[in-house]
Design a protein around this motif. Structure first.
Motif: not given
Lengths: 123, 190
Positions: B88-101
C-alpha cells in the motif's frame, strides 16, 4: 379307413387362394419395406444430428478451454505487472535505506546481524 | 448490591475483551502477513498503489514470467518462494496528510518474533524501517515501512525472499535507477 382318407384329402388338399390374397400379401410386403426404409432414414437423420451435436460439443468445449486459457493468460500477465510494481517499490525503499546506512545525511540504526544494532548519525 | 455485581462483571468482561484484542494484534502478523486493510488514504491521496497478490494469482504470475525474458525469469524464481505480496503506497499533495496513529497500528502488528534490521531517519523527515521474520536460516517475511511527509508506503512480502536479489531489481523492468544517491532528488518532491 376311406372316410379318414377322404377327410385328410379334404383337409390337406390344394385349395384356391381367396380372391385378392396375392394383392394383400404384396401390399403388406410393400408396407414392411416402406417401414424399413423410413426407419433407416430416421436412424440416418438421428445419427447425423448426433454427429453434428458431438462435433459441436467438442468444438464448444475446445473454444471454452481456449477462452479460459486466454483469460488466465491475461490475468497472469496483469498479475506479473503487479508483481514487478510491488517488487520495484520494495526494492526502491530497500535501496534508499541501504544507501542511507552507508552514510548519506541520515540517522540510521542497523540490526542486521541480530545483535543490538549500531547507530550512525551523518547529519 | 446486585447492581454493583453487574457493573463489576461488565468491567471484567471489558478488560478481558481488551486483553484478547491486545494479544491478537501481534498474532495477526504471524506467518509473515500483516493486516493492511485499515490503512486506506485512497480518498485523500493524489496517487494510490495497492497490490494484493497471493495464492493462485501469484503462482500464475510466476508461471507466466518463467516463459518470458531472463529478467522476468529471475523475478519468477524470487516469487516462487513467496506466499503473498502486499503493498500500500500513498502519495499526497503535501505533508501532514497521514497520521502517526495509523502507522503505529501497522507497527504494532509486528510482533516480538520479528527483527527490525534497519531504521533510517533523515533530515527530510524520511523514515524507513525494515523488519525481517527469521525462520531458521531463512527469512519468512519482510515488512518495509517507509514514511515521508507526503508519502506513506508499506510493503509486506510473505515467504522466503533474497534481499540482495530484491535490491538488484530496481535497475530492471526498464526503470532507471532511483533513490540510490540521497544527495539527488529521489522522487522530485523533496
Amino acid at each position: 379307413m376311406r372316410n379318414l382318407e377322404r377327410g385328410l384329402q379334404s383337409a390337406l388338399g390344394r385349395k384356391p387362394a381367396p380372391s385378392g390374397f396375392a394383392d394383400r400379401v404384396l401390399e403388406q410386403l410393400d408396407d414392411t419395406r416402406a417401414r424399413r426404409r423410413r426407419r433407416k432414414s430416421l436412424t440416418a437423420i438421428v445419427s447425423r444430428v448426433a454427429a453434428v451435436l458431438l462435433v459441436g460439443a467438442i468444438g464448444l468445449g475446445a473454444w471454452m478451454q481456449h477462452q479460459q486459457s486466454v483469460r488466465e493468460m491475461r490475468e497472469a500477465e496483469a498479475a506479473s505487472v503487479l508483481v514487478k510494481l510491488a517488487l520495484h517499490i520494495a526494492s526502491e525503499k530497500t535501496n534508499i535505506a541501504r544507501e542511507q546506512l552507508s552514510g548519506g545525511g541520515s540517522s540510521a540504526t542497523s540490526n542486521r546481524n541480530g545483535g543490538d544494532g549500531h547507530e550512525t548519525t551523518n547529519d | 448490591m446486585e447492581e454493583m455485581d453487574m457493573r463489576r462483571r461488565t468491567i471484567e468482561w471489558a478488560v478481558a475483551a481488551l486483553v484478547v484484542l491486545a494479544t491478537s494484534l501481534p498474532a495477526l502478523a504471524q506467518g509473515g502477513k500483516i493486516d493492511l486493510s485499515r490503512l486506506d488514504y485512497s480518498a485523500t491521496a493524489v496517487e494510490t498503489v495497492e497490490v494484493t497478490l497471493d495464492g493462485p494469482l501469484l503462482r500464475m504470475a510466476a508461471k507466466f514470467m518463467r516463459g518470458q525474458d531472463s529478467d522476468d525469469r529471475e523475478i519468477a524464481s524470487m516469487i516462487e518462494t513467496l506466499q503473498g505480496i502486499y503493498v500500500k503506497s500513498f502519495t499526497f499533495d503535501g505533508p501532514g496528510k497521514w497520521t502517526a496513529r495509523d502507522l503505529a497500528a501497522i507497527k504494532a502488528q509486528v510482533g516480538p518474533q520479528w527483527q527490525r534490521i534497519v531504521n533510517v531517519k533523515n533530515r527530510d523527515g524520511e523514515d524507513i524501517e525494515i523488519y525481517f521474520l527469521p525462520k531458521g536460516d531463512i527469512l519468512d517475511g519482510i515488512v518495509i515501512v517507509a514514511a515521508e511527509p507526503s508519502e506513506l508506503t508499506v510493503v509486506n512480502l510473505v515467504g522466503h525472499i533474497d534481499l540482495d536479489k530484491l535490491s538488484r531489481l530496481e535497475n530492471q523492468f526498464g526503470i532507471p535507477e532511483m533513490g540510490l544517491d540521497p544527495s539527488k532528488d529521489v522522487k522530485g518532491k523533496k
